[in-house]
Design an enzyme around this catalytic site. Structure first.
Site, short mmCIF file in Angstrom:
data_model
loop_
_atom_site.label_atom_id
_atom_site.label_comp_id
_atom_site.label_asym_id
_atom_site.label_seq_id
_atom_site.Cartn_x
_atom_site.Cartn_y
_atom_site.Cartn_z
N GLU A 56 -34.55 -27.92 3.96
CA GLU A 56 -34.17 -26.52 3.35
C GLU A 56 -34.83 -26.53 1.91
O GLU A 56 -35.15 -25.38 1.41
CB GLU A 56 -32.62 -26.50 3.37
CG GLU A 56 -32.25 -25.02 3.28
CD GLU A 56 -32.79 -23.82 4.34
OE1 GLU A 56 -33.28 -24.55 5.41
OE2 GLU A 56 -32.83 -22.68 4.07
N HIS A 99 -40.37 -18.61 3.18
CA HIS A 99 -39.43 -19.52 3.64
C HIS A 99 -39.72 -20.22 4.77
O HIS A 99 -39.79 -21.60 4.74
CB HIS A 99 -37.98 -18.63 4.00
CG HIS A 99 -37.03 -19.82 4.33
ND1 HIS A 99 -36.06 -19.89 3.51
CD2 HIS A 99 -36.50 -20.31 5.30
CE1 HIS A 99 -35.11 -20.61 4.00
NE2 HIS A 99 -35.44 -20.98 5.39
N GLU A 100 -40.46 -19.91 5.97
CA GLU A 100 -40.58 -20.69 7.22
C GLU A 100 -41.97 -21.58 6.92
O GLU A 100 -42.14 -22.79 7.33
CB GLU A 100 -40.76 -19.90 8.52
CG GLU A 100 -39.35 -19.06 8.80
CD GLU A 100 -38.29 -19.93 9.04
OE1 GLU A 100 -38.40 -21.34 9.27
OE2 GLU A 100 -37.12 -19.52 8.64
N HIS A 117 -41.12 -24.67 5.17
CA HIS A 117 -40.48 -25.64 6.17
C HIS A 117 -41.86 -26.22 6.99
O HIS A 117 -42.06 -27.58 7.04
CB HIS A 117 -39.75 -24.97 7.31
CG HIS A 117 -38.22 -24.96 6.96
ND1 HIS A 117 -37.28 -25.91 6.59
CD2 HIS A 117 -37.58 -23.70 6.95
CE1 HIS A 117 -36.24 -25.24 6.27
NE2 HIS A 117 -36.16 -24.19 6.71
ZN ZN Z 1 -34.55 -22.78 6.28
#
Ligand code: ZN
Length: 500
Positions: free
Chosen positions: A294, A264-265, A268
């Protein structure tokens, strides 16, 4: 170069340097700082933030923007210089609307509220934060009212994080989505539950970290321009385009926590690492909205990282690292990591129910701001909505209204819609990428991600904040935000998993 532009860039770079120093102190606070540093760190951060705000709202920046206007108008609309002036003007006008006296009052209050929340949540003590939240609501309204002319009082707050969206436009999208999701969740609930018992075991942290980092390296995360450290609440941060860091947390009893938070990170971070180098130290050098940001974390975490194709290639390697998985088949693993269940905690929710959690918060935020819901009635309203939408209610406030930091460390309004907009956009962008490159799913099945990464970089990442989210979505997909690709994705994937 136009001399005024040169001067503007110099000033913006100084503002950026102060902001980066502040981000670095915050990263240190969340990773390595001993507890004894907390008080001084709070003061250091507030000094740096105040200086950055003063430097940015300086009248000289306003007069440079005025003087640059004729030259800006003479440039083609897609010029980087024109975009820099346009985006700087938008942010400058926003920043000067808010008196620094108010900024200071808000920051001071939020640090008290945040501190109280860190103790109130484990103690399940709603009464302790209730008066503080009353004050936060008052300040959130005050902040919105520095931007008069809105249709709904939440509009300015939503616009800060998702430029171009309003309470009404978000409500319309959410209502469509809700009417699709509720029956889908209901249908899945009728099917036999997926067994996750077999995934129990002991998974040493170092091996988990090595596996996850090998995956994100192949996604395209550049460790010469980033690093990963541990923290209680994972986040991504950036000090320059050459230093984009991620954080994660581990649980040796649960293989999913570190892995999926890392993916997830990293999503980003791929966005930030992919921004055009020439935008460094300007307001263009960041993701364009919370929803688009996101969309990238969710795309890499879910559309890639929880896909069947991905695990066809990665699962044998994971089994090699963790031999207890030898007794868990690929099919069992895939179903377990995509298990759908009605649960209480947003951050643990699966792809199908996650957006229902977000919508509950969004509606409650609007009601608080409108004054149709009083803060003292919030815990009960929270339980009632969970009962209605998810068919379960938290036995206490710890796993109810106290579970998220957002309303205790920030204003009420604008903090939650970006998560769901991001989910919708993740499918919409992925759809576009695979239409242009139909070979992407097969490549993912071979552990190759370059075609997907390059397409995202060229069409989305590169542009930083040059385009607003609605402009970017239009340019990339040829149309506005749509729920269709996301709904089609969920139906296809979960229809197959649950035999619907
Ligand atoms: Zn996030």
């Amino acid at each position: 170069m136009e001399p005024n532009l040169q001067e503007l860039k110099t000033r913006l770079a100084q503002v950026n340097d102060l902001q980066s120093a502040s981000a670095l102190l915050h990263w240190d606070q969340a990773t390595y700082m001993p507890p004894g540093g907390a008080e001084a760190r709070g003061r250091q951060l507030s000094t740096l933030n105040r200086l950055a705000h003063e430097m940015f709202t300086n009248e000289k920046i306003g007069s440079l923007l005025d003087e640059l206007k004729p030259w800006e108008d003479s440039l083609p609309a897609d010029s980087d210089d024109a975009a820099l002036i346009r985006v700087t003007r938008r942010e400058w006008q926003r920043a000067i609307q808010v008196p620094s006296e108010f900024e200071a009052r808000l920051t001071d209050h939020l640090s008290v509220a945040y501190q109280a929340w860190t103790e109130a949540r484990p103690d399940n003590d709603w009464k302790r934060v209730e008066p503080l939240l009353e004050k936060t609501l008052e300040l959130s309204r005050e902040l919105a009212n520095f931007f008069p002319g809105y249709d709904h009082i939440a509009d300015p707050l939503i616009n800060f994080s998702d430029e171009g969206m309003k309470a009404e436009s978000v409500k319309v999208v959410f209502a469509q989505l809700r009417s699709e999701l509720v029956p889908l969740v209901e249908a899945i609930a009728q099917r036999p539950a997926v067994d996750v018992e077999k995934l129990n075991g002991h998974f040493p942290e170092a091996a988990q970290m090595a596996f996850a980092e090998d995956v994100i390296k192949r996604f395209g995360y550049d460790f010469t321009r980033g690093r990963q450290d541990k923290t209680p609440h994972p986040f991504m941060t950036k000090f320059s385009l050459g230093d984009v860091r991620i954080t994660t947390r581990s649980n040796e009893a649960d293989l999913q926590e570190l892995l999926f938070s890392t993916l997830h990170e990293a999503g980003h971070a791929l966005y930030e690492q992919g921004i055009e180098g020439g935008y460094e130290a300007t307001p263009l050098a960041g993701g364009t909205s919370s929803g688009v940001h996101e969309s990238q974390s969710r795309l890499w975490e879910n559309l890639v990282g929880r896909s069947c194709a991905f695990w066809q290639h990665e699962y044998p390697a994971l089994q090699n690292v963790f031999p207890s998985l030898q007794s868990v088949s690929l099919e069992e693993w895939y179903r377990a990591i995509n298990r759908v269940q009605r649960s209480l905690i947003r951050t643990d929710a699966d792809e199908v129910t996650y957006n229902l959690h977000v919508m509950i918060r969004f509606d409650l935020e609007l009601a608080l701001l409108e004054g149709t819901l009083a803060v003292r009635d919030l815990p009960e309203a929270w339980r009632a909505r969970y009962q209605e939408d998810l068919g379960i209610a938290a036995p206490d406030d710890r796993d109810g209204v106290l579970q998220d930091v957002h309303w205790f460390g920030g204003t009420i309004g604008g903090a939650f819609q970006g998560y769901t907009l991001g989910n919708l956009l993740s499918a919409q962008f992925f759809d576009c990428a695979t239409r242009v490159h139909p070979e992407i799913p097969q490549q993912i099945g071979r552990g190759e991600f370059a075609t997907l990464h390059n397409w995202l970089r060229d069409n989305i990442y590169r542009h930083g904040s040059k385009w607003t989210a609605p402009e970017l979505i239009e340019r990339v997909t040829g149309g506005p935000l749509s729920i269709k690709p996301y709904i089609a994705y969920l139906r296809r994937k979960y229809g197959e998993i649950y035999g619907l």
